[in-house]
Design an enzyme around this catalytic site. Sequence first.
Site, PDB file in Angstrom:
ATOM      1  N   SER A 139      44.557  36.109  35.762  1.00  0.00           N
ATOM      2  CA  SER A 139      44.451  36.170  37.669  1.00  0.00           C
ATOM      3  C   SER A 139      43.548  34.784  37.959  1.00  0.00           C
ATOM      4  O   SER A 139      44.324  34.000  36.999  1.00  0.00           O
ATOM      5  CB  SER A 139      43.122  37.640  37.906  1.00  0.00           C
ATOM      6  N   HIS A 180      49.663  43.568  37.885  1.00  0.00           N
ATOM      7  CA  HIS A 180      48.981  42.182  37.285  1.00  0.00           C
ATOM      8  C   HIS A 180      48.079  42.206  36.295  1.00  0.00           C
ATOM      9  O   HIS A 180      47.897  41.439  35.735  1.00  0.00           O
ATOM     10  CB  HIS A 180      48.061  42.073  39.160  1.00  0.00           C
ATOM     11  N   ASP A 204      53.879  42.451  39.810  1.00  0.00           N
ATOM     12  CA  ASP A 204      52.409  42.100  40.473  1.00  0.00           C
ATOM     13  C   ASP A 204      52.135  42.042  42.191  1.00  0.00           C
ATOM     14  O   ASP A 204      53.087  41.800  42.641  1.00  0.00           O
ATOM     15  CB  ASP A 204      52.318  40.583  39.614  1.00  0.00           C
TER      16      ASP A 204
END
Length: 420
Positions: free
Chosen positions: A235, A363, A329
């Site tokens: 991330s 994600h 995601d």
Amino acid sequence: MIQLTATPASTLTDEPVHIRATGLCPSQIVIFQATLEDEKGNLFHSQAYYKASEVGEVDLDHAPSLGGDYIGVHPMGLFWSLKPEKFLTKLMKRDVMTSPFLVQIKLYDSNLPLAQIAATDPKVSVTLERWYRAPGVTRIQVHEGHLRGALFLPPGEGRFPGVIDLFADIGGLIEYRASLLASHGFAALALAYCDYEDLPLHPEKIELEYFEEAVNFLLRHPKIQKPGIGVISVSKGVEIALAMACFLKHVVATICINGPNAIYEFPLRYKDLVITPIPSFMERVQMDVLGAMRLRHYKGDARDELNQKSVLPIEKAQGAILFIVGDGDECMNSREYAEQALDQLRSHGRNNGRMLVYPGAGHLIEPPYTPLCYASPHRLGSGILLWGGDPVAHAAAQEHSWGEIQKFFREQLTQTRSKL
């Protein structure tokens, strides 16, 4: 007599367990249930229906689940399908050194209503220890200069390949991936960069010299192999990892899990260089049925000519880069970011990047058998963030990518790089 075995009874949390029940009636339908209580007292559970064979056996390595939290042959399904009783609670190990997660595997008659299971004794049960560090792994608290973190070292004299572990800007010091990497032979530094000790709650800028200090810290350590180190990130941490790969010559292996190829939210500074962020647009945020925010499209486009100054100069990276992408995601358009980065490398005649794409993965791609966290609250209380992912596909992605992560670091960090 009914017997339930789960072996090994004590092992690393990223290693599989063989679960088997015997002594059942032929073709009997039973319920397998797994339960876990985390360090804060949050309860997680999963369950699945199985049919015994003609000899009264259920072997989860081969038998398909007929229903429950998953269907089909999934030997570790009871682990990756664990769900919280408290809505939107993420399972995360905090104390990785002194205690394992305890997982109870229980077996019930299928004619028992699910609502009564919690108040009923199982026919048989076993308790498993799921550790986040192998015997002999040591943890060293890092509070040196500006650095804040924890260094995990494998047992033995070394020298070990060194890795810096960066999470998103969720704050605090997150250690479970670093401790597992150390359990597999890497010297891993879990590095905090916000909301920990004297670090800022929410940084106004990324100071790359802080991360350069971490690289130099590792290379000075007598048990860490020289001349280069690796970085694993997810991330927001991917922005930092890519910047390290671009500007710090001793970063020779970089893993980017679902992150951008440009600077967003706040600027990055390195010596006299300042990279300004690409703007984001709250009006592009979408809400799902849970009321969670889908951020996939809210960031400005890195391909826009006006935003080119914010795109990281990935062509400057001398080391190898592995992009790990979950196609489900919902937090970032991570596949597009990775493809843009690879196109940028190719346009400069570089072939030091590659991408692994996992259809249906979300994600938060983590070590194997970690339950999918589909959505969770933001640490600053600004709402619920949607991470995405299909449980079965996400579990498969975690298991496969974890092997690829270790393979990539071993290949890249054990090579002699005379140019450094």
